[in-house]
Write an enzyme that holds these catalytic residues in place. Structure first.
Site, mmCIF file in Angstrom:
data_model
loop_
_atom_site.group_PDB
_atom_site.id
_atom_site.type_symbol
_atom_site.label_atom_id
_atom_site.label_comp_id
_atom_site.label_asym_id
_atom_site.label_seq_id
_atom_site.Cartn_x
_atom_site.Cartn_y
_atom_site.Cartn_z
ATOM 1 N N ASP A 1 0.833 -1.203 0.000
ATOM 2 C CA ASP A 1 0.000 0.000 0.000
ATOM 3 C C ASP A 1 0.870 1.256 0.000
ATOM 4 O O ASP A 1 1.760 1.406 0.836
ATOM 5 C CB ASP A 1 -0.905 0.021 1.241
ATOM 6 C CG ASP A 1 -1.949 -1.097 1.222
ATOM 7 O OD1 ASP A 1 -2.121 -1.737 0.163
ATOM 8 O OD2 ASP A 1 -2.599 -1.300 2.268
ATOM 9 N N GLU B 1 -10.405 -10.272 -4.108
ATOM 10 C CA GLU B 1 -9.332 -9.573 -4.834
ATOM 11 C C GLU B 1 -8.498 -10.539 -5.684
ATOM 12 O O GLU B 1 -7.447 -10.155 -6.177
ATOM 13 C CB GLU B 1 -8.430 -8.809 -3.861
ATOM 14 C CG GLU B 1 -9.055 -7.511 -3.375
ATOM 15 C CD GLU B 1 -8.088 -6.624 -2.623
ATOM 16 O OE1 GLU B 1 -8.245 -5.395 -2.698
ATOM 17 O OE2 GLU B 1 -7.192 -7.147 -1.932
ATOM 18 N N ASN C 1 -20.157 -5.307 3.850
ATOM 19 C CA ASN C 1 -20.451 -4.017 4.468
ATOM 20 C C ASN C 1 -21.733 -3.479 3.813
ATOM 21 O O ASN C 1 -22.352 -4.175 2.999
ATOM 22 C CB ASN C 1 -19.251 -3.052 4.351
ATOM 23 C CG ASN C 1 -18.933 -2.684 2.910
ATOM 24 O OD1 ASN C 1 -19.742 -2.879 2.005
ATOM 25 N ND2 ASN C 1 -17.741 -2.160 2.680
ATOM 26 N N GLY D 1 -19.584 -0.220 9.921
ATOM 27 C CA GLY D 1 -18.596 0.785 10.322
ATOM 28 C C GLY D 1 -18.581 0.962 11.826
ATOM 29 O O GLY D 1 -18.678 -0.017 12.584
ATOM 30 N N GLY E 1 -20.874 -0.879 14.419
ATOM 31 C CA GLY E 1 -20.763 -2.298 14.764
ATOM 32 C C GLY E 1 -21.274 -3.159 13.621
ATOM 33 O O GLY E 1 -21.012 -2.860 12.459
ATOM 34 N N ASP F 1 -7.535 5.923 10.665
ATOM 35 C CA ASP F 1 -7.494 5.340 9.322
ATOM 36 C C ASP F 1 -8.352 4.075 9.316
ATOM 37 O O ASP F 1 -8.028 3.100 9.996
ATOM 38 C CB ASP F 1 -6.023 5.000 8.971
ATOM 39 C CG ASP F 1 -5.891 4.297 7.637
ATOM 40 O OD1 ASP F 1 -6.875 4.259 6.876
ATOM 41 O OD2 ASP F 1 -4.787 3.776 7.358
ATOM 42 N N ALA G 1 -8.606 -1.337 6.070
ATOM 43 C CA ALA G 1 -8.417 -2.703 6.570
ATOM 44 C C ALA G 1 -9.217 -3.027 7.832
ATOM 45 O O ALA G 1 -9.080 -4.135 8.368
ATOM 46 C CB ALA G 1 -6.938 -3.028 6.808
ATOM 47 N N ALA G 2 -10.078 -2.121 8.280
ATOM 48 C CA ALA G 2 -10.891 -2.454 9.464
ATOM 49 C C ALA G 2 -11.723 -3.707 9.181
ATOM 50 O O ALA G 2 -11.831 -4.606 10.034
ATOM 51 C CB ALA G 2 -11.795 -1.282 9.829
ATOM 52 N N GLY G 3 -12.285 -3.782 7.980
ATOM 53 C CA GLY G 3 -13.078 -4.953 7.605
ATOM 54 C C GLY G 3 -12.215 -6.210 7.543
ATOM 55 O O GLY G 3 -12.642 -7.295 7.949
ATOM 56 N N ASP G 4 -11.005 -6.065 7.035
ATOM 57 C CA ASP G 4 -10.104 -7.233 6.939
ATOM 58 C C ASP G 4 -9.745 -7.742 8.339
ATOM 59 O O ASP G 4 -9.723 -8.953 8.597
ATOM 60 C CB ASP G 4 -8.809 -6.857 6.204
ATOM 61 C CG ASP G 4 -9.093 -6.185 4.871
ATOM 62 O OD1 ASP G 4 -10.164 -6.443 4.295
ATOM 63 O OD2 ASP G 4 -8.242 -5.395 4.412
ATOM 64 N N GLY H 1 -2.403 2.592 8.390
ATOM 65 C CA GLY H 1 -1.886 1.457 7.615
ATOM 66 C C GLY H 1 -2.725 0.215 7.815
ATOM 67 O O GLY H 1 -3.471 0.102 8.791
ATOM 68 N N SER I 1 -1.810 -1.984 11.450
ATOM 69 C CA SER I 1 -2.889 -1.636 12.389
ATOM 70 C C SER I 1 -3.526 -2.862 13.050
ATOM 71 O O SER I 1 -4.307 -2.724 13.993
ATOM 72 C CB SER I 1 -3.978 -0.845 11.664
ATOM 73 O OG SER I 1 -4.738 -1.695 10.826
HETATM 74 O O1 RIB Z 1 -9.000 -3.446 2.700
HETATM 75 C C1 RIB Z 1 -7.858 -2.660 2.597
HETATM 76 C C2 RIB Z 1 -6.960 -3.168 1.526
HETATM 77 O O2 RIB Z 1 -7.584 -3.032 0.279
HETATM 78 C C3 RIB Z 1 -5.651 -2.421 1.409
HETATM 79 O O3 RIB Z 1 -4.641 -2.948 2.219
HETATM 80 C C4 RIB Z 1 -5.360 -2.467 -0.080
HETATM 81 O O4 RIB Z 1 -4.208 -3.161 -0.401
HETATM 82 C C5 RIB Z 1 -6.594 -3.072 -0.725
HETATM 83 O O5 RIB Z 1 -6.419 -4.385 -1.035
#
Ligand code: RIB
Length: 305
Positions: A14, A141, A185, A223, A226, A247, A250-253, A288, A292
């Site tokens: 990123d 992805e 989401n 978001g 919750g 930031d 990536a909260a969802g990840d 990040g 994070s």
């Molecule tokens: O969900 C966030 C991610 O989406 C980032 O890290 C970016 O690389 C994209 O894949």
């Protein structure tokens, strides 16, 4: 003993610009701050699951370049099994360009590179890992045929599948039937169901529509508010934790990675979701994607709040 989580998915580097706001089309804005961090939805989920306490195997493709090398180093440092992270000689590593605004919101463009070459054969090569996992986690992805191959493989071996339908795209009923847990989401839920998710009632409606298509359990992420859960065991909202957002990337990840661990541990569903909410909340307080993702002790600390 740690539970086995397999993540099939993307890895990116990123390139982040923090700016007062996200530029409009055709606009140049000055005054931003640049940084670089490990990212990619799949890799973020893998790292989040490992830090939350899972024993993680990652199935992915990176380029045979400095970004790929760096990404693998990071996975190893987090204790992730990288046997199925392939260095592709014919494509560069994935790269994401990310704007982060002062309120923590973001905008992301991805050049997929090697992620676009993760194939059903790569999944087949990881059959042992997938077949013996407690949970398989995926996002969108990497090519759809690869996601489908992994989902089918896991479902046929009774391995629980968490499918995070991000970035948003239409999904076949075949794939949805393999998903034990779907975690859209609001935008993704709307694209999949046509229901505009702007209230709890609408989240419930979207979740019901998705379950009618064969998904075991739906968790709509909302978001800072919750999530809304629709499952046999529990249905209703699980509130998020109030934090100051730096930031939201990536909260969802992070939510999905932590959820894989808490579900594998067999926690009651509402508790499992709360664990994932806590992890996601911590992640938005930091810049990040992978930097994070919190460690388990931090999540446990947050849960005491
Ligand atoms: O969900 C966030 C991610 O989406 C980032 O890290 C970016 O690389 C994209 O894949």
């Amino acid at each position: 003993m740690a539970h086995r989580i397999v993540v099939v998915g993307s890895s990116n580097t990123d390139m982040i610009i923090q700016a007062a706001r996200i530029p409009r089309p055709g606009e140049t804005i000055l005054g931003g701050q640049f940084s670089m961090a490990a990212g990619g939805k799949g890799a973020n989920q893998a790292v989040a699951a490992a830090r939350a306490g899972g024993q993680v195997t990652f199935v992915a493709r990176v380029g045979n370049d400095v970004f790929g090398e760096q990404a693998i180093k990071g996975f190893v440092a987090d204790g992730i099994d990288v046997k199925h992270v392939i260095k592709d000689p014919d494509a560069p590593s994935g790269v994401a360009l990310i704007f982060v605004a002062a309120d923590g919101e973001n905008s992301i463009g991805v050049a997929s590179g090697a992620n676009g070459r993760l194939s059903p054969a790569d999944v087949q090569a990881a059959a042992d890992a997938i077949g013996s996992a407690d949970v398989l986690v995926m996002q969108l992805e990497t090519p759809m045929e690869t996601v489908k191959a992994a989902a089918r493989m896991a479902a046929s071996r009774k391995v629980r599948v968490i499918l995070n339908p991000a970035p948003a795209q239409p999904l076949s009923d075949d794939l949805l039937k393999c998903a034990s847990v779907l975690t859209p989401n609001e935008t993704e839920a709307e694209l999949l169901t046509g229901v505009k998710v702007d209230s709890e009632a609408k989240a419930a409606e979207a979740a019901k529509a998705l379950r009618a298509r064969g998904v075991g359990m739906v968790i709509v992420t909302l978001g800072a508010k919750g999530v809304y859960v629709s499952a046999d065991e529990f249905t209703g909202p699980v509130p998020g934790f109030v934090v100051k957002a730096v930031d939201s990337t990536a909260a969802g990840d992070v939510f999905n990675g932590a959820l894989a661990v808490s579900l594998a541990e067999g926690r009651p569903l509402a508790d499992a979701v709360r664990f994932a909410n806590a992890a996601a909340a911590i992640s938005v307080t930091r810049l990040g994607a992978q930097p994070s993702a919190p460690k388990r002790a931090e999540i446990e600390q947050m849960l005491k709040r």
